[in-house]
Scaffold this active site. Sequence first.
Site: not given
Length: 359
Positions: A132, A215, A218
């Site tokens: 991240k 994957k 969101k």
Amino acid sequence: MTDQSPTVASATDTPTVIKQRPPRIFSGIQPTGQLHIGNYLGALKQWAQLQSKYDNFYCIVDMHAITIPQDPQELRESTRRNAALYLASGLDPKYCTIFVQSHVAAHAELGWILTCLTPLGWLNRMHQFKDKSAKMQAESISAGLYTYPTLMAADILLYQTDLVPVGDDQKQHVELTRDLAQRFNSMFGETFTLPDAMIPVSGARIMGLDTPNAKMSKSAIGEGHAITLLDSPEVIRKKMMRATTDSHREIKFSTDPERAGVNNLLTIYQAFTDEPGEAIEAHFEGKGYGDLKKTVAEAVIEGLAPLQSRYYELVKEGGAIDELLAKSAERAAEVAAQTLDLVRDRVGFIRLASKVKPS
Ligand code: AMP
Ligand code: TRP
């Protein structure tokens, strides 16, 4: 080909607390962005299938969400929407305590205590922080993003959790939680149950429609990337027709990365219809990709219809969700307080005079 039963990731040690209750489950999803069919098939649907065998705590982890900047109004909407979607997915308040993390202050308190017991080296190893933070400007990376795993450990340990159903990306955080529980127990005496991650087997991993080798997520930006749980039938058909496939013709399950798009569509179809793999391949034999996409779109529309109608009924009922969240937070706080009181004693915090029991 896809056995979707969950597996326990590591052997359980002797539980530290004698329990006369069903094993306890804790899991959480951050209220950021829209929940999608990957979240449903990989998490919510399985949680609902397991619920009657366990004492379940399902948390909407808004304090984790703010480790990355959030718009306050969107965070509120997303928190309520997720609560309604948990219920609409079949989680039953009879078995599940569905609550909002920030409603139970014990999470922040235990989070702090655990942060103080966590060697920096343990946090430096965390993949999620590395991934991240690598995508962010240095000055916008918060200390909260770095200590995220100790708050997650608090979430889990407060409830003396036995099992944590999560995706494989969270396995490292659950392992850190176990390590912290062990460290605390050996420093201060048996206090925490050691939790195990419960990882669904690979069939439950849904890939992005436009990125079949990554994957469904969101936070991905592509409009045709994810089918969200509240997409209308028209939107689902449109997204599905644009899904990436390949230049082959055969419609078969495959582990070949080049054929990941078709494999993903078949996986989605199987997850929604529960048909065996061979029957699915036989069904599509001799058909084209256009047919495949249309059939999968209809299976998704049909699979989501009951969830969507329950969701809109719940939303119509207005305050019902907030009331449920308040009741659940009360139960969660009661359970959490038992652990937190013990932890406070163990680390040497003195009791508030009003809480000292007469001997
Ligand atoms: P996240 O969206 O990363 O907050 O994940 C919430 C839950 O949904 C976790 O338990 C994940 O394992 C599950 N999940 C997220 N994305 C997928 C996916 N593409 N396929 C299957 N499960 C997923
Ligand atoms: N970190 C998890 C995720 O991003 C969310 C989470 C927070 C969680 N606390 C948890 C999951 C406790 C399981 C248990 O998916």
